[in-house]
Design a protein around this motif. Structure first.
Motif, PDB file in Angstrom:
ATOM      1  N   ASN A  11      60.545  43.976  96.337  1.00  0.00           N
ATOM      2  CA  ASN A  11      59.811  45.014  95.615  1.00  0.00           C
ATOM      3  C   ASN A  11      60.761  46.012  94.960  1.00  0.00           C
ATOM      4  OD1 ASN A  11      57.316  43.946  96.304  1.00  0.00           O
ATOM      5  ND2 ASN A  11      57.074  45.235  98.119  1.00  0.00           N
ATOM      6  N   LYS A  12      61.862  46.311  95.647  1.00  0.00           N
ATOM      7  CA  LYS A  12      62.848  47.254  95.093  1.00  0.00           C
ATOM      8  C   LYS A  12      63.599  46.665  93.911  1.00  0.00           C
ATOM      9  CE  LYS A  12      63.999  49.993  99.243  1.00  0.00           C
ATOM     10  NZ  LYS A  12      65.087  50.373 100.174  1.00  0.00           N
ATOM     11  N   GLU A  54      68.279  46.703 105.682  1.00  0.00           N
ATOM     12  CA  GLU A  54      68.210  45.843 104.496  1.00  0.00           C
ATOM     13  C   GLU A  54      69.589  45.333 104.110  1.00  0.00           C
ATOM     14  OE1 GLU A  54      64.287  47.710 102.212  1.00  0.00           O
ATOM     15  OE2 GLU A  54      66.278  48.590 101.907  1.00  0.00           O
ATOM     16  N   THR A  95      60.382  41.346 101.845  1.00  0.00           N
ATOM     17  CA  THR A  95      59.385  41.730 100.839  1.00  0.00           C
ATOM     18  C   THR A  95      59.725  43.095 100.251  1.00  0.00           C
ATOM     19  OG1 THR A  95      57.626  40.456 101.903  1.00  0.00           O
ATOM     20  CG2 THR A  95      56.954  42.239 100.426  1.00  0.00           C
ATOM     21  N   GLY A  96      60.176  44.010 101.103  1.00  0.00           N
ATOM     22  CA  GLY A  96      60.569  45.331 100.618  1.00  0.00           C
ATOM     23  C   GLY A  96      61.751  45.272  99.669  1.00  0.00           C
TER      24      GLY A  96
END
Length: 223
Positions: free
Chosen positions: A199-200, A163, A195-196
């Motif tokens: 979301n975080k 990331e 997307t992750g």
């Protein structure tokens, strides 16, 4: 139709805000300025209904200082540039609505914004739907101010190595095809990682988060 002026020194965020607001049927972006010092003259010529006004803009940088360094100087004029502009504009155009925006979790900005007459105050990590709601509510006469101050800890979630690599590449303005090739990942994998991250962080746009994170020193493009 709400005629909106955006005052934001970061090009990526300025363009992102312009796109978001321009997509709304009841909103029209009539101007997008880099410096708060130019806002009053723009108002004299164009009379926007509402201004999204950044607290700190690039013309605040004096003596080679950074936003973070200057924001810590209690008596610096840099600390209140956007707020000073707000006060000047409202003195001449009292019917103009002004929403102060900032990325800095600095409590004194909220009180200073209220004293200057700002109608609402919002942090740059706000979701798009809430930002639009605040703009419409402000135009309807309902002011919005934060009830708590975010901390860098809450605004800086823990990212995986992958990331972080993707965030740094995005901060370097690399396109998705380049990132896929650089990291040897598929388009689907890249979308899933992004997307992750969203979301975080609670953001709707990955580029909005990248702009915010770089501005606050949470991500270094060449780290």
């Amino acid at each position: 139709m709400i005629r909106i002026l955006i005052v934001e020194d970061m090009t990526m965020l300025r363009e992102a805000l312009t796109t978001i607001l321009s997509d709304e049927k009841d909103m029209q972006v009539v101007g997008a300025l880099e410096h708060a010092g130019d806002a009053l003259e723009f108002c004299r010529e164009n009379r926007p209904d509402l201004i999204l006004m950044d607290v700190l803009t690039d013309d605040n940088l004096v003596n080679g200082g950074s936003h973070r360094e200057l924001a810590q100087e209690e008596n610096s004029r840099t600390q209140i540039n956007g707020i000073s502009a707000t006060q000047e504009i409202l003195a001449e155009f009292p019917d103009t609505k002004i929403v102060i925006i900032t990325a800095f979790p600095e409590i004194t900005f909220i009180e200073a914004a209220k004293k200057a007459g700002a109608h609402s105050f919002v942090y740059k990590n706000v979701k798009n739907d809430l930002l639009l709601q605040i703009i419409r509510g402000t135009m309807a006469g309902y002011g919005t101010f934060p009830t708590h101050i975010p901390t860098l800890a809450t605004l800086s979630p823990k990212f995986t190595d992958r990331e972080m690599r993707i965030l740094r590449l995005l901060a370097q303005a690399r396109d998705r095809s380049f990132i896929e090739q650089e990291l040897s990942i598929s388009e689907g994998t890249l979308k899933a990682v992004i997307t992750g991250i969203l979301n975080k962080t609670g953001y709707d746009s990955i580029m909005q988060y990248v702009v915010y994170a770089v501005a606050n020193g949470l991500i270094s493009p060449h780290g």
